[in-house]
Motif scaffolding. Structure first.
Motif, PDB file in Angstrom:
ATOM      1  N   GLN A   1      29.873  21.283  31.598  1.00  5.81           N
ATOM      2  CA  GLN A   1      30.897  21.330  32.638  1.00  5.81           C
ATOM      3  C   GLN A   1      31.853  22.488  32.337  1.00  5.81           C
ATOM      4  O   GLN A   1      32.269  22.677  31.186  1.00  5.81           O
ATOM      5  N   LEU A   2      32.178  23.250  33.366  1.00  2.39           N
ATOM      6  CA  LEU A   2      33.024  24.431  33.220  1.00  2.39           C
ATOM      7  C   LEU A   2      34.211  24.335  34.162  1.00  2.39           C
ATOM      8  O   LEU A   2      34.035  23.993  35.340  1.00  2.39           O
ATOM      9  N   VAL A   3      35.397  24.654  33.662  1.00  4.06           N
ATOM     10  CA  VAL A   3      36.613  24.605  34.469  1.00  4.06           C
ATOM     11  C   VAL A   3      37.392  25.896  34.259  1.00  4.06           C
ATOM     12  O   VAL A   3      37.816  26.193  33.133  1.00  4.06           O
ATOM     13  N   GLU A   4      37.587  26.651  35.351  1.00  5.11           N
ATOM     14  CA  GLU A   4      38.333  27.899  35.276  1.00  5.11           C
ATOM     15  C   GLU A   4      39.805  27.667  35.596  1.00  5.11           C
ATOM     16  O   GLU A   4      40.159  26.744  36.336  1.00  5.11           O
ATOM     17  N   SER A   5      40.634  28.541  35.054  1.00  2.00           N
ATOM     18  CA  SER A   5      42.062  28.535  35.373  1.00  2.00           C
ATOM     19  C   SER A   5      42.623  29.924  35.123  1.00  2.00           C
ATOM     20  O   SER A   5      41.967  30.765  34.486  1.00  2.00           O
ATOM     21  N   GLY A   6      43.828  30.168  35.633  1.00  2.00           N
ATOM     22  CA  GLY A   6      44.527  31.407  35.337  1.00  2.00           C
ATOM     23  C   GLY A   6      44.599  32.404  36.466  1.00  2.00           C
ATOM     24  O   GLY A   6      45.203  33.470  36.317  1.00  2.00           O
ATOM     25  N   GLY A   7      43.983  32.104  37.591  1.00  2.00           N
ATOM     26  CA  GLY A   7      44.039  33.035  38.711  1.00  2.00           C
ATOM     27  C   GLY A   7      45.418  33.071  39.338  1.00  2.00           C
ATOM     28  O   GLY A   7      46.311  32.296  38.996  1.00  2.00           O
ATOM     29  N   GLY A   8      45.591  34.002  40.275  1.00  2.00           N
ATOM     30  CA  GLY A   8      46.871  34.113  40.965  1.00  2.00           C
ATOM     31  C   GLY A   8      46.985  35.404  41.724  1.00  2.00           C
ATOM     32  O   GLY A   8      46.007  36.137  41.896  1.00  2.00           O
ATOM     33  N   LEU A   9      48.206  35.674  42.175  1.00  2.00           N
ATOM     34  CA  LEU A   9      48.518  36.895  42.907  1.00  2.00           C
ATOM     35  C   LEU A   9      49.201  37.873  41.966  1.00  2.00           C
ATOM     36  O   LEU A   9      50.164  37.512  41.284  1.00  2.00           O
ATOM     37  N   VAL A  10      48.713  39.094  41.931  1.00  2.00           N
ATOM     38  CA  VAL A  10      49.277  40.109  41.044  1.00  2.00           C
ATOM     39  C   VAL A  10      49.287  41.444  41.768  1.00  2.00           C
ATOM     40  O   VAL A  10      48.426  41.700  42.623  1.00  2.00           O
ATOM     41  N   GLN A  11      50.242  42.287  41.429  1.00  2.00           N
ATOM     42  CA  GLN A  11      50.311  43.615  42.021  1.00  2.00           C
ATOM     43  C   GLN A  11      49.298  44.552  41.374  1.00  2.00           C
ATOM     44  O   GLN A  11      48.887  44.337  40.226  1.00  2.00           O
ATOM     45  N   PRO A  12      48.882  45.579  42.103  1.00  2.00           N
ATOM     46  CA  PRO A  12      47.991  46.573  41.493  1.00  2.00           C
ATOM     47  C   PRO A  12      48.582  47.116  40.195  1.00  2.00           C
ATOM     48  O   PRO A  12      49.784  47.381  40.113  1.00  2.00           O
ATOM     49  N   GLY A  13      47.716  47.240  39.193  1.00  2.00           N
ATOM     50  CA  GLY A  13      48.159  47.666  37.872  1.00  2.00           C
ATOM     51  C   GLY A  13      48.573  46.533  36.968  1.00  2.00           C
ATOM     52  O   GLY A  13      48.804  46.750  35.772  1.00  2.00           O
ATOM     53  N   GLY A  14      48.660  45.338  37.505  1.00  2.00           N
ATOM     54  CA  GLY A  14      49.066  44.179  36.726  1.00  2.00           C
ATOM     55  C   GLY A  14      47.931  43.569  35.933  1.00  2.00           C
ATOM     56  O   GLY A  14      46.806  44.084  35.930  1.00  2.00           O
ATOM     57  N   SER A  15      48.233  42.459  35.266  1.00  2.00           N
ATOM     58  CA  SER A  15      47.271  41.793  34.387  1.00  2.00           C
ATOM     59  C   SER A  15      47.230  40.299  34.655  1.00  2.00           C
ATOM     60  O   SER A  15      48.228  39.712  35.086  1.00  2.00           O
ATOM     61  N   LEU A  16      46.092  39.717  34.374  1.00  2.00           N
ATOM     62  CA  LEU A  16      45.901  38.268  34.388  1.00  2.00           C
ATOM     63  C   LEU A  16      44.928  37.908  33.286  1.00  2.00           C
ATOM     64  O   LEU A  16      44.077  38.729  32.907  1.00  2.00           O
ATOM     65  N   ARG A  17      45.045  36.685  32.780  1.00  2.00           N
ATOM     66  CA  ARG A  17      44.059  36.173  31.835  1.00  2.00           C
ATOM     67  C   ARG A  17      43.454  34.893  32.398  1.00  2.00           C
ATOM     68  O   ARG A  17      44.168  33.904  32.632  1.00  2.00           O
ATOM     69  N   LEU A  18      42.165  34.924  32.584  1.00  2.00           N
ATOM     70  CA  LEU A  18      41.442  33.754  33.055  1.00  2.00           C
ATOM     71  C   LEU A  18      40.891  32.974  31.869  1.00  2.00           C
ATOM     72  O   LEU A  18      40.532  33.563  30.843  1.00  2.00           O
ATOM     73  N   SER A  19      40.814  31.660  32.037  1.00  2.00           N
ATOM     74  CA  SER A  19      40.242  30.794  31.002  1.00  2.00           C
ATOM     75  C   SER A  19      39.105  29.983  31.597  1.00  2.00           C
ATOM     76  O   SER A  19      39.152  29.596  32.768  1.00  2.00           O
ATOM     77  N   CYS A  20      38.100  29.725  30.781  1.00  2.00           N
ATOM     78  CA  CYS A  20      36.960  28.898  31.177  1.00  2.00           C
ATOM     79  C   CYS A  20      36.751  27.863  30.073  1.00  2.00           C
ATOM     80  O   CYS A  20      36.304  28.210  28.977  1.00  2.00           O
ATOM     81  N   ALA A  21      37.088  26.617  30.363  1.00  2.00           N
ATOM     82  CA  ALA A  21      36.947  25.540  29.385  1.00  2.00           C
ATOM     83  C   ALA A  21      35.605  24.856  29.592  1.00  2.00           C
ATOM     84  O   ALA A  21      35.292  24.412  30.692  1.00  2.00           O
ATOM     85  N   ALA A  22      34.827  24.778  28.526  1.00  2.00           N
ATOM     86  CA  ALA A  22      33.489  24.194  28.584  1.00  2.00           C
ATOM     87  C   ALA A  22      33.449  22.864  27.856  1.00  2.00           C
ATOM     88  O   ALA A  22      34.060  22.703  26.802  1.00  2.00           O
TER      89      ALA A  22
END
Length: 129
Positions: free
Chosen positions: A3-24
């Protein structure tokens, strides 16, 4: 299956950063490679990056190489995707997925089938000013 569950998405401006996580969880020992995939509106799902647990091999699609970094914490059963210098064309739903034969190189990294692969529910990433 795992089972896989993603998190960490969102709205960001160009040039910005995000970190996504996938819990298994589940039969994680069966799956050496975990991949990140994305699907933009009106486009096919595509591979973004992958990581292998045994040797730590990684692979990146040409469109994200140098901007995205994949990592894995086996103790936590979590795979991360650090996304820097985001562009509007990175906007998509991001999924983590695996199957029993997925490899992690330019030759054998593919999009697992919905029937035989294990997929998370996805997390939306929107890059917009």
């Amino acid at each position: 299956q795992v089972q896989l569950v993603e998190s960490g998405g969102g709205l960001v401006q160009p040039g910005g950063s995000l970190r996504l996580s996938c819990a298994a969880s589940g039969f994680t020992w069966r799956y050496d490679v975990i991949g990140w995939f994305r699907q933009a509106p009106g486009k096919e799902r595509e591979g973004v990056s992958c990581i292998a647990s045994a040797r730590g091999d990684t692979y990146y699609a040409a469109t994200v190489k140098g901007r995205f970094t994949i990592s894995r914490d086996n103790a936590k059963g979590t795979v991360y995707l650090q996304m820097n210098n985001l562009k509007p064309e990175d906007t998509a739903v991001y999924y983590c997925a695996t199957d029993s034969t997925l490899g992690c190189s330019g030759r054998d990294f593919y999009v697992p089938s919905l029937e035989f692969g294990s997929w998370g529910q996805g997390t939306q990433v929107t890059v917009s000013s």
